[in-house]
Design a protein around this motif. Sequence first.
Motif, PDB file in Angstrom:
ATOM      1  N   GLN A 215      -2.271 -55.814  23.685  1.00  0.00           N
ATOM      2  CA  GLN A 215      -1.112 -56.704  23.770  1.00  0.00           C
ATOM      3  C   GLN A 215       0.160 -55.933  24.125  1.00  0.00           C
ATOM      4  OE1 GLN A 215      -1.141 -58.661  19.966  1.00  0.00           O
ATOM      5  NE2 GLN A 215      -3.008 -59.816  20.405  1.00  0.00           N
ATOM      6  N   ASN A 216       0.311 -54.748  23.547  1.00  0.00           N
ATOM      7  CA  ASN A 216       1.492 -53.933  23.845  1.00  0.00           C
ATOM      8  C   ASN A 216       1.529 -53.515  25.308  1.00  0.00           C
ATOM      9  OD1 ASN A 216       2.366 -54.121  21.201  1.00  0.00           O
ATOM     10  ND2 ASN A 216       1.494 -52.150  20.579  1.00  0.00           N
ATOM     11  N   LEU A 217       0.380 -53.127  25.851  1.00  0.00           N
ATOM     12  CA  LEU A 217       0.320 -52.682  27.241  1.00  0.00           C
ATOM     13  C   LEU A 217       0.590 -53.823  28.223  1.00  0.00           C
ATOM     14  CD1 LEU A 217      -2.772 -50.309  27.060  1.00  0.00           C
ATOM     15  CD2 LEU A 217      -0.378 -49.627  27.294  1.00  0.00           C
ATOM     16  N   LEU A 218       0.215 -55.029  27.841  1.00  0.00           N
ATOM     17  CA  LEU A 218       0.412 -56.186  28.715  1.00  0.00           C
ATOM     18  C   LEU A 218       1.802 -56.811  28.566  1.00  0.00           C
ATOM     19  CD1 LEU A 218      -3.056 -57.943  28.290  1.00  0.00           C
ATOM     20  CD2 LEU A 218      -2.198 -56.865  30.376  1.00  0.00           C
ATOM     21  N   SER A 219       2.551 -56.333  27.570  1.00  0.00           N
ATOM     22  CA  SER A 219       3.833 -56.978  27.254  1.00  0.00           C
ATOM     23  C   SER A 219       4.925 -56.726  28.285  1.00  0.00           C
ATOM     24  CB  SER A 219       4.322 -56.508  25.878  1.00  0.00           C
ATOM     25  OG  SER A 219       4.741 -55.139  25.953  1.00  0.00           O
ATOM     26  N   GLY A 220       4.898 -55.556  28.934  1.00  0.00           N
ATOM     27  CA  GLY A 220       5.987 -55.186  29.841  1.00  0.00           C
ATOM     28  C   GLY A 220       7.207 -54.676  29.099  1.00  0.00           C
ATOM     29  N   ASP A 221       7.158 -54.666  27.765  1.00  0.00           N
ATOM     30  CA  ASP A 221       8.267 -54.173  26.937  1.00  0.00           C
ATOM     31  C   ASP A 221       8.079 -52.670  26.740  1.00  0.00           C
ATOM     32  OD1 ASP A 221       9.919 -53.363  24.830  1.00  0.00           O
ATOM     33  OD2 ASP A 221       9.774 -55.297  23.818  1.00  0.00           O
ATOM     34  N   PRO A 222       8.991 -51.833  27.263  1.00  0.00           N
ATOM     35  CA  PRO A 222       8.839 -50.378  27.156  1.00  0.00           C
ATOM     36  C   PRO A 222       8.672 -49.894  25.719  1.00  0.00           C
ATOM     37  CG  PRO A 222      10.544 -50.908  28.728  1.00  0.00           C
ATOM     38  CD  PRO A 222      10.175 -52.201  28.064  1.00  0.00           C
ATOM     39  N   ASP A 223       9.386 -50.533  24.760  1.00  0.00           N
ATOM     40  CA  ASP A 223       9.280 -50.104  23.359  1.00  0.00           C
ATOM     41  C   ASP A 223       7.879 -50.356  22.799  1.00  0.00           C
ATOM     42  OD1 ASP A 223      11.900 -49.221  23.282  1.00  0.00           O
ATOM     43  OD2 ASP A 223      12.682 -51.143  22.570  1.00  0.00           O
ATOM     44  N   LEU A 224       7.295 -51.508  23.185  1.00  0.00           N
ATOM     45  CA  LEU A 224       5.933 -51.809  22.722  1.00  0.00           C
ATOM     46  C   LEU A 224       4.907 -50.948  23.441  1.00  0.00           C
ATOM     47  CD1 LEU A 224       6.044 -55.718  22.431  1.00  0.00           C
ATOM     48  CD2 LEU A 224       6.116 -54.031  20.582  1.00  0.00           C
TER      49      LEU A 224
END
Length: 345
Positions: free
Chosen positions: A176-185
């Motif tokens: 989920q973090n990798l697919l989020s596009g959020d650099p922090d995640l």
Amino acid sequence: MTFEELLSTYEPRLAAAFREGVEAIKSGIVLQRVIERLERRDLDGAIEAMILEPEAFSALDIALQEAFNAGGINAVGELPTVRDPEGAKVVFRFGVRNLESEAILRELSSSMVTHITDDQRQGVRYALEQGLMRGANPRQTALDVVGRLSRITGKREGGAIGLTKHQIEYIERARQNLLSGDPDLMKKYLDLTTRDKRFDRTIAKAMREGKPLKADDVQRIIIRLNDNNLRLRGEMVARTETMMALGSARDNAIRQQIAAGKIEAQDVTKIWRSAGDSRVRHTHRALNNTAVPVDGVFISPSGAALRYPGDPRAPINEISGCRCHVTYKVGYADAVGRRFRAATV
């Protein structure tokens, strides 16, 4: 062979046998059967179609028996030479076919395989639920669980078979973090100790651009993360089960000598020996060099009672990954003296 040598010999064998069991399950899965049941939203049926049976781990059972036998032989081999009142050497032997020994081994084997099988079922159910919840189609969900065929090896790679629910939760968060596009995640992935570092550049580039990774890239990353966590799982199973087999066998070996009248319980002391490095848990560092009678228990600072390191009756947080052992000291001077006096009365 020292206790450390026993560990270094049998841990890899049990780890390899665990992987063999997982491969046996994966190779026996008919993917279409799993997909058909998922299309009907029949999770129980999909799990049953994977045939997660204890028998798949028969090689692990055999490796455990070998470790148990070696542990018992090792324990009697450490006993120093002693002679009876007539001067004959007392022969110490470990009987793996001893009734008590067989019962201990059956219990160890049954508990090990049951635990592994139950963990698998819980983990697989969670992985299937997560796949369907995120909108993956039945085929995608099934492949995420059973793994994808490698064009190079012809074997299934990745997948959730063999992993615990906790590990699958950890991997799902990474996805989920990798697919989020959020650099922090996305950065959280780079902190994972079981990641494949060859993907770090790809992830760092996506972080700089503030874009989610491509689905195909995430799939490859998760396959490697699954495989690395499966290797870790196998190593932990092997360490814990090897310790339980060795510890139980060594304890039983000494008790066999007591039951045979070759030594007396009152003459035997057991001494806790830690592995002596920074990896030893603090409760076991505190137990180092502690001595108790053969029928006594070691009391951990946590309050847990252990008959020996790897005691299957102890809490899992006191035995998982443990590398300690006990040495047995026999007061032969007192024992021989008593025998001599008895023989001359």
